[in-house]
Design a protein around this motif. Structure first.
Motif, PDB file in Angstrom:
ATOM      1  N   GLY A  44       0.760  -1.297  -0.006  1.00  0.00           N
ATOM      2  CA  GLY A  44       0.145  -0.074  -0.002  1.00  0.00           C
ATOM      3  C   GLY A  44       0.751   1.112   0.095  1.00  0.00           C
ATOM      4  N   GLY A  45       2.084   1.319  -0.334  1.00  0.00           N
ATOM      5  CA  GLY A  45       2.976   2.596  -0.524  1.00  0.00           C
ATOM      6  C   GLY A  45       3.295   2.965   0.836  1.00  0.00           C
ATOM      7  N   VAL A  46       3.320   2.382   1.784  1.00  0.00           N
ATOM      8  CA  VAL A  46       3.698   2.559   3.216  1.00  0.00           C
ATOM      9  C   VAL A  46       5.216   2.298   3.676  1.00  0.00           C
ATOM     10  N   LEU A  47       5.780   1.854   2.649  1.00  0.00           N
ATOM     11  CA  LEU A  47       7.133   1.336   2.886  1.00  0.00           C
ATOM     12  C   LEU A  47       8.151   2.613   2.978  1.00  0.00           C
ATOM     13  N   ARG A  48       9.103   2.610   4.132  1.00  0.00           N
ATOM     14  CA  ARG A  48       9.876   3.670   4.288  1.00  0.00           C
ATOM     15  C   ARG A  48      11.444   3.126   4.180  1.00  0.00           C
ATOM     16  N   ALA A  49      12.324   4.010   4.070  1.00  0.00           N
ATOM     17  CA  ALA A  49      13.778   3.571   4.467  1.00  0.00           C
ATOM     18  C   ALA A  49      13.808   3.105   5.827  1.00  0.00           C
ATOM     19  N   GLY A  50      14.666   1.932   5.846  1.00  0.00           N
ATOM     20  CA  GLY A  50      14.780   1.256   7.282  1.00  0.00           C
ATOM     21  C   GLY A  50      13.972   0.142   7.461  1.00  0.00           C
ATOM     22  N   ASP A  51      12.986   0.015   6.593  1.00  0.00           N
ATOM     23  CA  ASP A  51      11.840  -0.901   7.144  1.00  0.00           C
ATOM     24  C   ASP A  51      12.654  -2.304   6.362  1.00  0.00           C
ATOM     25  N   ARG A  52      12.003  -3.516   6.711  1.00  0.00           N
ATOM     26  CA  ARG A  52      12.302  -4.778   6.561  1.00  0.00           C
ATOM     27  C   ARG A  52      11.237  -5.503   5.704  1.00  0.00           C
ATOM     28  N   VAL A  53      11.507  -6.254   4.686  1.00  0.00           N
ATOM     29  CA  VAL A  53      10.637  -6.874   3.920  1.00  0.00           C
ATOM     30  C   VAL A  53      10.907  -8.250   3.777  1.00  0.00           C
ATOM     31  N   HIS A  54       9.880  -9.073   3.358  1.00  0.00           N
ATOM     32  CA  HIS A  54       9.903 -10.653   3.179  1.00  0.00           C
ATOM     33  C   HIS A  54       9.509 -10.721   1.755  1.00  0.00           C
ATOM     34  N   ILE A  55      10.271 -11.086   0.722  1.00  0.00           N
ATOM     35  CA  ILE A  55       9.879 -11.244  -0.607  1.00  0.00           C
ATOM     36  C   ILE A  55       9.567 -12.728  -1.137  1.00  0.00           C
TER      37      ILE A  55
ATOM     38  N   GLY B  45       8.311 -11.612 -14.593  1.00  0.00           N
ATOM     39  CA  GLY B  45       7.124 -12.459 -14.631  1.00  0.00           C
ATOM     40  C   GLY B  45       6.056 -12.105 -13.738  1.00  0.00           C
ATOM     41  N   SER B  46       5.992 -11.196 -13.186  1.00  0.00           N
ATOM     42  CA  SER B  46       4.864 -10.518 -11.991  1.00  0.00           C
ATOM     43  C   SER B  46       4.579 -11.862 -10.939  1.00  0.00           C
ATOM     44  N   SER B  47       5.666 -12.561 -10.639  1.00  0.00           N
ATOM     45  CA  SER B  47       5.294 -13.567  -9.639  1.00  0.00           C
ATOM     46  C   SER B  47       5.915 -13.310  -8.128  1.00  0.00           C
ATOM     47  N   LEU B  48       6.368 -12.147  -7.792  1.00  0.00           N
ATOM     48  CA  LEU B  48       7.020 -11.621  -6.760  1.00  0.00           C
ATOM     49  C   LEU B  48       5.810 -10.901  -5.703  1.00  0.00           C
ATOM     50  N   ARG B  49       5.917 -11.257  -4.481  1.00  0.00           N
ATOM     51  CA  ARG B  49       5.065 -10.384  -3.360  1.00  0.00           C
ATOM     52  C   ARG B  49       5.694 -10.012  -2.320  1.00  0.00           C
ATOM     53  N   ILE B  50       5.408  -8.812  -1.775  1.00  0.00           N
ATOM     54  CA  ILE B  50       6.449  -8.328  -0.839  1.00  0.00           C
ATOM     55  C   ILE B  50       5.451  -8.329   0.613  1.00  0.00           C
ATOM     56  N   VAL B  51       6.136  -8.571   1.670  1.00  0.00           N
ATOM     57  CA  VAL B  51       5.108  -8.317   3.161  1.00  0.00           C
ATOM     58  C   VAL B  51       6.105  -7.709   3.925  1.00  0.00           C
ATOM     59  N   LYS B  52       5.513  -6.671   4.464  1.00  0.00           N
ATOM     60  CA  LYS B  52       6.389  -6.002   5.285  1.00  0.00           C
ATOM     61  C   LYS B  52       6.569  -6.422   6.832  1.00  0.00           C
ATOM     62  N   VAL B  53       7.932  -6.647   7.229  1.00  0.00           N
ATOM     63  CA  VAL B  53       8.015  -6.985   8.663  1.00  0.00           C
ATOM     64  C   VAL B  53       7.529  -5.791   9.820  1.00  0.00           C
ATOM     65  N   CYS B  54       6.879  -6.152  10.548  1.00  0.00           N
ATOM     66  CA  CYS B  54       6.292  -5.262  11.575  1.00  0.00           C
ATOM     67  C   CYS B  54       7.098  -5.501  12.880  1.00  0.00           C
TER      68      CYS B  54
END
Length: 215
Positions: free
Chosen positions: A134-145, A204-213
């Motif tokens: 949703g566009g809420v990522l910021r520098a320093g965040d961690r994500v799982h791909i 290939g549009s097969s990636l999804r990103i999840v923010k680590v809270c």
């Protein structure tokens, strides 16, 4: 007789006053001695909120840090006493205004890349993925791909990926203090050996990103 009594009375008043002055001076000296026993030390507090992921530099440190003096016995061993020690580090937690700063609240970027053979920064756009938190990522965040297989199963491929910087649709950097702007472009740290697969999966549009809270 009257004169003698008056002289005695006056003398008593003078003596009492002198005694009071002496006591006051003694108490004042005692207080000075007690205060002298307390050694002061300089520490830094947050002069304003420091958002999680905010990178502090020599240029912007003065906007976020304020020097204070405390009794040295009240200063923890990990307290930040030298502002230059956090230049080039980012905040690992959100820090409220007025909080006494410790070095453990900040981390070197090198800690992010220490397990990589050849760290690089890979960029991608929000439109490259079906969703980017949703566009809420910021520098320093961690994500799982994750990679979504043809069978529709999601498989975690790159855990705890560090977001180095985010931008709006015009390419302007979004500050961590801006909680409303929608991030549309992203830079992340990856190992060079993973870049080819990353962009192939992205195409290939097969990636999804999840923010680590948390943190």
């Amino acid at each position: 007789m009257k004169g003698k009594r008056k002289w005695i009375w006056t003398g008593s008043i003078i003596a009492a006053f002198a005694a009071a002055v002496a006591v006051f001076l003694i108490m004042l000296q005692i207080e000075r001695n007690m205060l002298a026993d307390y050694e002061k030390g300089a520490i830094y507090i947050a002069s304003r909120e420091i958002p999680r992921g905010m990178l502090l530099t020599e240029e912007n440190a003065g906007d976020y840090l304020e020097a204070r003096e405390l009794d040295i016995s009240c200063i923890p061993e990990t307290a930040l006493v030298d502002s230059t020690r956090i230049a080039g580090k980012y905040a690992v937690v959100s820090i409220e205004k007025g909080v006494l700063l410790t070095e453990g609240m900040f981390e070197e970027i090198s800690r992010v890349t220490q397990d990589m053979r050849e760290p690089v920064i890979a960029g991608f756009r929000a439109e490259d993925l079906s969703q980017v938190v949703g566009g809420v990522l910021r520098a320093g965040d961690r994500v799982h791909i994750y990679v979504v297989t043809q069978e529709g199963e999601a498989r975690l491929v790159w855990p705890d990926v560090f977001v180095e910087q985010v931008f709006d649709s015009g390419g302007k950097t979004i500050s961590n203090e801006d909680s409303t702007a929608s991030a549309q472009r992203f830079n992340v740290y990856l190992d060079k050996e993973d870049v080819e697969e990353f962009y192939s999966r992205l195409a290939g549009s097969s990636l999804r990103i999840v923010k680590v809270c948390g943190g």
